[in-house]
Enzyme design. Structure first.
Site: not given
Length: 189
Positions: A11, A86, A125, A131, A142
Site C-alpha cells: 500500500k 480499518r 523490509r 523497523r 497484524r
C-alpha cells in the site's frame, strides 16, 4: 480514495505512485503515527504502545489525527488514504468528516496478496529499514487483526459500489499499472 490491503501488501509503495500520478497527497496513518511518536507528542506515545504490540491504534486517536490531516488545503482536490479506515467506526467517522465538507469517496481499492508472501516482504523490509515493529510474531498478529477488523470493510464498501480489487502480487511496476488501469476504468485519471 481509500487504499486497503493487509500489512505488507504494498500500500505505501503504491500509494506514493498513485498520488504522484494523480497529483494528490497520499496520507498514511502509519506515517502520521510514527511522526507523532518521533516528535514525542502525547498522541504519538499512546499510538506507539499499540503499534509495538502489532495492535491497531484506538479509533479515538486515529480519527483525530486523520480528521486534522484531511482539513489541510492540499486535500481539497483529492487525497488517497493508506491504512485508514480499518474499522466500521472509522468508516462512519470518515463519512462524517467528508460530508461536513460536501465530499464523498470515489473509490476504495483493495490490494490483494498471499499471506505468506506478506510475511516474507515484511521480514525483508524489517532488515532493510531497521523497523523494530516488523518481527515475525508481530507481523502474524497484524495479519490476524487485519482479517478480524478490516476485511469486513471490504464487504461494506463492495455493497456501496466503491470497491475495486487489484492483484498486488508481482513486480511493483506491474501492480502500479494494474491499479492505474482499474482506477481509469472508474473514471479516475
Amino acid at each position: 480514495m481509500v487504499l486497503l490491503g493487509a500489512p505488507g501488501a504494498g500500500k505505501g509503495t503504491q500509494a506514493a505512485r498513485i498520488a504522484e500520478r494523480l497529483s494528490i497527497p497520499a496520507i498514511s496513518t502509519g506515517d502520521i503515527f510514527r511522526s507523532h511518536a518521533a516528535r514525542g507528542t502525547e498522541l504519538g506515545a499512546q499510538a506507539a504502545q499499540y503499534m509495538d504490540r502489532g495492535e491497531y491504534v484506538p479509533d479515538s486517536i486515529t480519527n483525530a489525527m486523520v480528521a486534522e490531516r484531511l482539513s489541510r488545503p492540499d486535500c481539497r482536490q483529492g487525497f488517497l488514504l493508506d491504512g485508514y479506515p480499518r474499522t466500521q467506526n472509522q468508516v462512519d467517522e470518515l463519512d462524517a468528516v467528508l460530508a461536513r465538507d460536501g465530499l464523498s469517496l470515489d473509490a476504495v481499492v483493495e490490494i490483494t496478496v498471499d499471506a505468506e508472501a506478506v510475511v516474507a516482504r515484511l521480514l525483508k523490509r524489517a532488515d532493510e529499514q531497521d523497523r523494530a515493529d516488523d518481527t515475525e510474531p508481530v507481523i502474524r498478529r497484524r495479519l490476524e487483526v487485519y482479517t478480524e477488523s478490516t476485511e469486513p470493510l471490504v464487504a461494506h464498501y463492495s455493497q456501496r459500489g466503491l470497491l475495486v480489487r487489484v492483484d498486488g502480487m508481482g513486480q511493483i511496476d506491474e501492480v502500479t499499472e494494474r491499479l492505474m488501469e482499474a482506477l481509469a476504468a472508474r473514471g479516475i485519471a
